[in-house]
Design an enzyme around this catalytic site. Structure first.
Site, PDB file in Angstrom:
ATOM      1  N   LYS A  94       0.804  -1.225   0.000  1.00 26.80           N
ATOM      2  CA  LYS A  94       0.000   0.000   0.000  1.00 26.80           C
ATOM      3  C   LYS A  94       0.842   1.283   0.000  1.00 26.80           C
ATOM      4  CE  LYS A  94      -4.193  -1.838   0.142  1.00 26.80           C
ATOM      5  NZ  LYS A  94      -5.122  -1.669  -1.018  1.00 26.80           N
ATOM      6  N   GLU A 116      -9.725   5.694   3.305  1.00 19.97           N
ATOM      7  CA  GLU A 116     -10.507   4.598   3.853  1.00 19.97           C
ATOM      8  C   GLU A 116      -9.547   3.437   4.064  1.00 19.97           C
ATOM      9  OE1 GLU A 116     -10.030   4.952   0.676  1.00 19.97           O
ATOM     10  OE2 GLU A 116      -9.441   2.895   0.172  1.00 19.97           O
ATOM     11  N   SER A 383       1.587  -9.765  -1.013  1.00 18.01           N
ATOM     12  CA  SER A 383       1.285  -8.327  -0.943  1.00 18.01           C
ATOM     13  C   SER A 383       1.508  -7.719   0.430  1.00 18.01           C
ATOM     14  CB  SER A 383      -0.148  -8.080  -1.400  1.00 18.01           C
ATOM     15  OG  SER A 383      -1.052  -8.873  -0.654  1.00 18.01           O
TER      16      SER A 383
END
Lengths: 401, 267
Positions: A94, A116, A383
């Site tokens: 991210k 969010e 990830s």
């Protein structure tokens, strides 16, 4: 001859028929400004070198491409290579996107950021980028996710962000996006919304894909360097789909490389028990773009389920919908129990705790390894790291997983 | 000419402004919505906005959001709303316009939504998440079917874009008073008067102002420049109290609110 699949979106944000912009008029000007600012930044060598420098020195890129030897042995088939996004600062992919968007925020002269978060990884990555640049940061998080991802909530607070639990609807990622959008409706002139996935109105799916494409660009080059060829298959999990979009995009025109996206199969194939819109959903509109979505016959978004907060989302990025309909990417789903089993296998064969989200990709990579057989190579996007999930996994195991 | 066009033509010829109340369809049940609509029209509503509940609304504040959630929790379907609307429109003297997400319209099919809404006597649609650049296909169907497609202009809309929206909007133009979501405000930004005034000099389309209007002071400030005023959350908030206060008391309170606002409009 038709254009390569990589030449999307068009200027109105369309990936084939998908994407576009379905939002209140109030947001139009800010979205236009963002699209323009991004187009300029993309061409600006100074912006690009600033971002690359941050990715190298702050995030720790490039992330390794790691040969999972014992996992490969365990599965008995194709070689499994892990693209280690879990080694990034903040523990997931991210941060690639939030740093890029934080730099855009500064370029636009905005001082306040909203975001969010589902699993909390995007929230932590946004809080981190905001702390790094001195931006005010508010993170909306579904109340159910606040409960199941408590360590990340605490990290966000430590980083100086305000976490606002969202009690409406299903109290998960989808409701957090609604609440962030509502905040943005009132604050749009001074605030940038750092959306965390390849979803939302144009230009977000484009921007997030581009910032995450560092994953696939590195993995592609590392494959050539490590084993002298492109992988036979690339696997990634898909919630909104940002790690998968970033992983797949640099391979999209390499037609010999098979691409496999893995959605959250939840408890069963029954509606409400899974979060697999690409497999079971309809073409529809959610959160500002036209894509696959789980909705009922009236057009109301359905409740979905996944053990993984980051995949617990009824929609998916428009580019994935485009890739599905063009046949370029295959999409499958992995149920909760399979993901939990894959988590255990990776932990014990490789000494790596994967995020529950990434465990879905690991499960299907293990299956792929057996299917493709020896002599082939798989690259899986790992990830994120699983530390955030330890408590939830402990709780789930008592429930019988 | 749709029923909405006729309403504004008639109001203009009398030199009057439109009062446009908003109610959520089915809150807390369709029968009571019918009673509220009858009360609103009896008190002088020129046009009623009927909110079709949607699960993931973005432009609405907590009051309307909670109202939509109450209705969706009861598993009420679009078909039930349209069936009820058919009985209301048959007896009400004021037209009804649907406030509906494009997600719902798209899922029904654009032609199908217009056909079903028209069959229920609904005169048009306000689609808060359909931007002018995405509206060609739906706009064409609405024009052909004489079903008004009311589009929105906000304080963040650049002026040239606002004029473009005026050209494609039919029925009236919905001018959003604030940069934000629906819900009562203590004060409304005074710039809205000039913004609407500027537009009114450049379009023949009736311009109605909505978002945040809940007090006679707001009405006095905005009525002189607008063709109509839209009031939603202030009414929906009263409807939310029906279980606690009873239907008769809530209808009376709504009546009083409407009287106070319409009196301020005429003054």
């Amino acid at each position: 001859m038709s254009d390569p699949i990589s030449t999307v979106p068009d200027s109105s944000g369309r990936f084939g028929e998908f994407g576009g912009r379905y939002v209140p008029e109030t947001l139009t000007r800010a979205l236009d400004e963002l699209a323009e600012e991004y187009a300029q930044a993309k061409q600006d060598p100074e912006f690009q070198s600033q971002l690359t420098n941050l990715l190298n020195t702050f995030v720790g890129r490039p992330s390794p491409l790691y040969f999972a030897e014992r996992l490969t042995e365990h599965c008995g088939g194709a070689e499994i290579w892990l693209k280690r996004e879990d080694t990034n600062h903040t523990g997931a992919h991210k941060i690639n996107n939030t740093l890029g968007q934080a730099l855009l925020t500064l370029r636009m002269g905005k001082k306040r950021v909203i975001a969010e978060t589902g699993a909390g990884q995007h929230g932590v990555a946004t809080a981190t980028a905001c702390a790094r640049f001195g931006l005010e940061c508010i993170v909306y998080m579904g109340a159910e996710d606040v409960r199941r991802q408590a360590p990340n909530v605490f990290s966000m607070k430590l980083l100086g962000a305000e976490v606002r639990p969202v009690e409406s609807g299903s109290r998960t990622l989808r409701d957090a996006i609604n609440e962030a959008m509502r905040d943005w409706m009132s604050s749009v002139e001074t605030t940038h919304y750092i959306i965390g996935s390849v979803v939302g109105p144009h230009p977000f799916p484009l921007i997030v894909r581009d910032f995450q494409s560092v994953i696939g660009r590195e993995a592609r080059q590392q494959s050539l360097d490590s084993f002298g060829s492109l992988p036979d298959r690339v696997v990634a999990c898909v919630g909104g789909g940002s790690n998968a979009a970033g992983m797949f995009y640099p391979f999209i025109d390499d037609s010999q490389v098979e691409l496999l996206g893995v959605e959250a199969g939840g408890r069963s194939e029954q509606p409400g028990d899974h979060a697999s819109p690409l497999t079971f959903g309809e073409h529809g509109i959610l959160h500002g773009s036209y894509s696959y979505v789980m909705q009922d016959e009236d057009g109301q978004t359905c409740d979905v389920h996944s053990i993984s907060a980051g995949l617990d989302y009824p929609g998916v990025g428009p580019e994935h919908s485009f890739w599905k309909d063009t046949g370029r990417v295959d999409y499958t789903y992995c149920q909760d129990a399979e993901a939990m089993a894959a988590f255990d296998v990776l932990a014990r064969t490789e000494g790596i705790l994967p995020a529950l989200e990434s465990s879905h990709a690991i499960a299907k990579a293990m299956e792929s390894a057996r299917e493709l057989g020896a002599g082939k190579r798989l690259v899986v996007c790992l990830s994120g790291r699983g530390d955030k999930d330890s408590n939830e996994i402990a709780r789930l195991k008592q429930e019988g997983y | 000419m749709s029923a909405i066009d006729k309403t504004f033509e008639s109001l203009r010829s009398q030199g009057r402004k439109a009062f446009l109340p908003f109610v959520t369809a089915g809150d807390p049940n369709l029968e009571f919505t019918g009673k509220v609509l009858r009360e609103l029209v009896a008190r002088g509503a020129s046009l009623c906005e009927l909110g079709i509940p949607y699960s993931d609304l973005i432009a609405d504040g907590p009051v309307i959001q909670a109202s939509y959630t109450r209705v969706l929790d009861q598993k009420q379907k679009l078909a039930d709303i349209l069936a009820a609307a058919q009985t209301w429109t048959a007896e009400l003297s004021a037209p009804i316009v649907s406030m509906v997400s494009y997600s719902i319209i798209h899922r029904q099919g654009l032609e199908n939504y217009v056909a079903r809404a028209k069959a229920a006597g609904i005169a048009g649609a306000i689609v808060p998440d359909l931007l002018v650049e995405e509206s060609d296909a739906f706009s064409e169907i609405c024009k052909r079917e004489d079903f008004s497609l009311i589009q929105l202009v906000t304080p963040t809309t650049p002026r040239d874009r606002a004029l473009q929206i005026c050209e494609t909007s039919t029925g009236f133009l919905y001018f959003v008073s604030v940069t934000g979501i629906t819900g009562e405000r203590t004060e409304l930004p005074p710039e809205v008067v000039d913004q609407v005034g500027w537009l009114k000099e450049r379009t023949e389309l009736p311009v109605c102002i909505g978002f945040g209007i809940s007090k006679p002071e707001h009405v006095k400030m905005l009525a002189p420049v607008a063709d109509g005023l839209i009031v939603g959350s202030a009414i929906v908030r009263k409807i939310a109290e029906v279980e606690e206060k009873g239907e008769a008391a809530v209808l009376a309170e709504i009546g009083e609110l409407v009287d106070a606002l319409t009196a301020a409009m005429e003054s």
